[in-house]
Design a protein around this motif. Sequence first.
Motif, short mmCIF file in Angstrom:
data_model
loop_
_atom_site.label_atom_id
_atom_site.label_comp_id
_atom_site.label_asym_id
_atom_site.label_seq_id
_atom_site.Cartn_x
_atom_site.Cartn_y
_atom_site.Cartn_z
N ILE A 192 7.20 -23.66 21.36
CA ILE A 192 7.32 -25.00 21.93
C ILE A 192 7.25 -26.01 20.80
O ILE A 192 6.31 -26.02 20.01
CB ILE A 192 6.19 -25.29 22.93
N THR A 193 8.24 -26.84 20.69
CA THR A 193 8.22 -27.90 19.68
C THR A 193 8.14 -29.27 20.32
O THR A 193 7.69 -30.22 19.68
CB THR A 193 9.48 -27.81 18.80
N ASP A 194 8.58 -29.39 21.56
CA ASP A 194 8.54 -30.67 22.26
C ASP A 194 7.63 -30.53 23.47
O ASP A 194 7.94 -29.84 24.43
CB ASP A 194 9.96 -31.07 22.69
N TYR A 195 6.46 -31.19 23.40
CA TYR A 195 5.50 -31.10 24.50
C TYR A 195 5.70 -32.20 25.52
O TYR A 195 4.96 -32.28 26.49
CB TYR A 195 4.08 -31.17 23.94
N GLU A 236 -3.45 -18.45 40.31
CA GLU A 236 -2.92 -17.19 39.79
C GLU A 236 -1.71 -17.45 38.89
O GLU A 236 -1.57 -16.85 37.83
CB GLU A 236 -2.54 -16.27 40.95
N PHE A 237 -0.85 -18.36 39.33
CA PHE A 237 0.33 -18.68 38.52
C PHE A 237 -0.09 -19.27 37.18
O PHE A 237 0.46 -18.91 36.12
CB PHE A 237 1.21 -19.69 39.27
N LEU A 238 -1.05 -20.17 37.18
CA LEU A 238 -1.47 -20.84 35.96
C LEU A 238 -2.13 -19.86 35.00
O LEU A 238 -1.85 -19.87 33.78
CB LEU A 238 -2.44 -21.98 36.30
N GLU A 239 -2.98 -19.00 35.52
CA GLU A 239 -3.64 -18.02 34.66
C GLU A 239 -2.63 -17.05 34.06
O GLU A 239 -2.76 -16.64 32.90
CB GLU A 239 -4.70 -17.28 35.47
N GLU A 240 -1.62 -16.69 34.85
CA GLU A 240 -0.57 -15.80 34.33
C GLU A 240 0.23 -16.50 33.24
O GLU A 240 0.61 -15.89 32.23
CB GLU A 240 0.35 -15.36 35.47
N SER A 241 0.50 -17.79 33.42
CA SER A 241 1.25 -18.54 32.42
C SER A 241 0.51 -18.57 31.09
O SER A 241 1.11 -18.40 30.02
CB SER A 241 1.50 -19.98 32.91
N ILE A 242 -0.80 -18.79 31.14
CA ILE A 242 -1.59 -18.82 29.91
C ILE A 242 -1.67 -17.42 29.29
O ILE A 242 -1.63 -17.26 28.07
CB ILE A 242 -2.99 -19.39 30.20
N SER A 243 -1.75 -16.40 30.15
CA SER A 243 -1.76 -15.04 29.64
C SER A 243 -0.46 -14.71 28.92
O SER A 243 -0.46 -14.02 27.90
CB SER A 243 -1.98 -14.06 30.80
N ARG A 244 0.65 -15.23 29.42
CA ARG A 244 1.94 -14.99 28.78
C ARG A 244 2.03 -15.63 27.40
O ARG A 244 2.84 -15.22 26.57
CB ARG A 244 3.08 -15.54 29.65
N VAL A 276 0.12 -26.09 25.16
CA VAL A 276 1.04 -25.90 26.29
C VAL A 276 0.34 -26.22 27.61
O VAL A 276 0.90 -26.89 28.48
CB VAL A 276 1.60 -24.46 26.30
N ALA A 277 -0.92 -25.78 27.72
CA ALA A 277 -1.65 -26.00 28.97
C ALA A 277 -1.89 -27.48 29.23
O ALA A 277 -1.60 -27.99 30.31
CB ALA A 277 -2.98 -25.25 28.93
N LEU A 278 -2.42 -28.18 28.22
CA LEU A 278 -2.82 -29.58 28.43
C LEU A 278 -1.63 -30.53 28.45
O LEU A 278 -1.69 -31.59 29.08
CB LEU A 278 -3.79 -30.01 27.33
N ARG A 279 -0.54 -30.16 27.77
CA ARG A 279 0.57 -31.10 27.66
C ARG A 279 1.75 -30.76 28.57
O ARG A 279 2.61 -31.61 28.81
CB ARG A 279 1.05 -31.16 26.21
N ILE A 280 1.78 -29.52 29.08
CA ILE A 280 2.90 -29.14 29.95
C ILE A 280 2.41 -28.59 31.29
O ILE A 280 2.74 -29.13 32.34
CB ILE A 280 3.80 -28.10 29.25
N LEU A 281 1.61 -27.53 31.25
CA LEU A 281 1.25 -26.85 32.49
C LEU A 281 0.38 -27.71 33.40
O LEU A 281 0.66 -27.85 34.60
CB LEU A 281 0.53 -25.53 32.17
N PHE A 282 -0.69 -28.29 32.87
CA PHE A 282 -1.59 -29.09 33.70
C PHE A 282 -0.91 -30.35 34.24
O PHE A 282 -1.05 -30.66 35.43
CB PHE A 282 -2.86 -29.45 32.93
#
Length: 638
Positions: A192-195, A236-244, A276-282
């Motif tokens: 990821i280069t653009d958050y 579950e989706f969020l935890e899987e995303s971070i695991s990936r 990724v979590a703080l700037r995209i997923l959350f």
Amino acid sequence: MAENGEEKLLAVARHIAKTLGQNDNMADDILQIFSNFDGRFSRDKLSDKMLDVDPRGCASLERTLNSLHRHISQYVAVDHPIWADTADFSAFLDAVDELIRTIRNWSPMASEKIVAACLVRADDLMQQAMFRFEDEFMSLMERGAESFELSRNNHESGNLSIDSEDENEENEEGILHNGADLDHQIPIAQPITDYDIVIDVLPSGTINDLHEIAKRMVAAGFGKECSHVYSTCRREFLEESISRLGLQKLSIDEVQKMPWQELEDEIERWIKAANVALRILFPSERRLCDGIFFGFSSAADLSFMEVCRGSTIQLLNFADAIAIGSRSPERLFKVLDVFETLRDLMPEFDSVFSDQYCLVLRNEAATIWKRLGEAIRGIFMELENLIRRDPAKAAVPGGGLHPITRYVMNYLRAACRSRQSLEQVFDESNVVAPSNKLEDRGLSLSSMSVQMAWIMELLESNLEVKSKIYRDSALCSVFMMNNGRYIVQKVKDSELGSLLGDDWIRKHTAKVRQYCTNYQRSSWNKILGMLKLDNSSLASNAIAKSMKEKIRSFNSQFEEVCKTQSTWIVFDEQLREELRISVSRLLLPAYRTFVGRFQSIPEIGRNADRLSRYGPEDIEARINELFEGGGGSSGGRK
């Protein structure tokens, strides 16, 4: 229909009068007021002292409930998703709306036995409808995510694509695997280069359907149940995303027990996952919550917190484990990476977790960030202890660079690349070093400047103790000269120069020059004294004898010094040349004068060339062989 409405209105009026009237007379007065206010509230219609609810109103309520029961039970019993058929879904929503209105309208008369019985039946029907809504909600969430993921795979969307293992090998640095079966396609997180992106995690149509269900569940008093269903799916989706993204689910104890090399790699993965979590997923999850629970901010905030809490705690626990872990100096740079990452993400914590439910997460992030700052200060304290405890055992061969000098200076140079972060850390603590130890104590220094100056003082004191190991005072001076020169050069060529200041550099450059002077005095003053000419008033035989003894002593001493000091080390080429030139300028003029006088004495005659073993050129050549070292690597410069 109008008749049913009037019956409900009359029933409400009767209920109000009966509730507020403490006795029959007061109830009659309230009825009179109603009658004067609106003709529909006549005494005839509101008579009988409100002993019973109008049977026609109860009958209307029962008819409504019977109708709703037939409709709702029909949809509750079907074995396929109701939302799959737009007409059925709309009819089910309308039936639930009617049930909610019925319960709301008749609840004020719940004290009447007949009405209370009907409301119990209505509540039971509402429970059935809500259970079905939970199933529909979950089904919509799961199917919506699946269909949207398929659409995203068919049409690449932004930077978060899913590719195969084969395509991963060319992007080794930024891609992290989440599986080990190389025979199948493995989901991976691309670099990821653009958050500055937000993901639409569900199709807009699905979000609208979910909003319609959520609206009914909140209106019926089942908002928490709806939030629970939502958070269960999305968590579950969020935890899987971070695991990936490659981040393992580790406890604080497991992080602290990891070998440092493995932990370094895990920190790199944590940094990427946190960004990724703080700037995209959350933020994407926040937008989804706000869409589904539009108009119900409390339900949206609760749902968002429940979804993100586990993943956020996972990220913060890792950072906390780093903060409370070992203070070993080599960990500084990775701890700084974690500190800077969390610092840079604090605005995201404040904006994404801005509601009351997430206050504890926001506060915990700030606390751990400060704890990381404390860890960095602790690491510098451990560096100070390392310098203090470094023993003065074996001398460095040839008076070369001591390993502690090279280690500390390269360490500080590397640390100063994070000057902004370190200044922030030390300013938080108001670092104060013992004032009597700092040469620049009269100046106004930043907290980081004070810290660096104090470490330099500790290093110099340690080196001075180590220099005492050398029995030869000249070699002691060479040792201090080498290490002092190295320190000054490292300071001048880095951010340390601006932190310590020009005065510090000038003073320590002068110290190096003083070490050079001390070396010359210790090594060459005695030899230079051998070349001192005798008083010409002595007899020629006495002069000849004295000069023969002096030239013999000079030859012996010069040979011994050159043999010894050719194994000594001066790592800096410029300093080495300066020393050689300085020795030559000191020795050669006196030697030429001595040899000239020596050769002119008749009693010596033809023996002069035999006795004066070295010519001026030989002296210069031997001086140019000084400080080449004995082939050892310990004194080399790096």
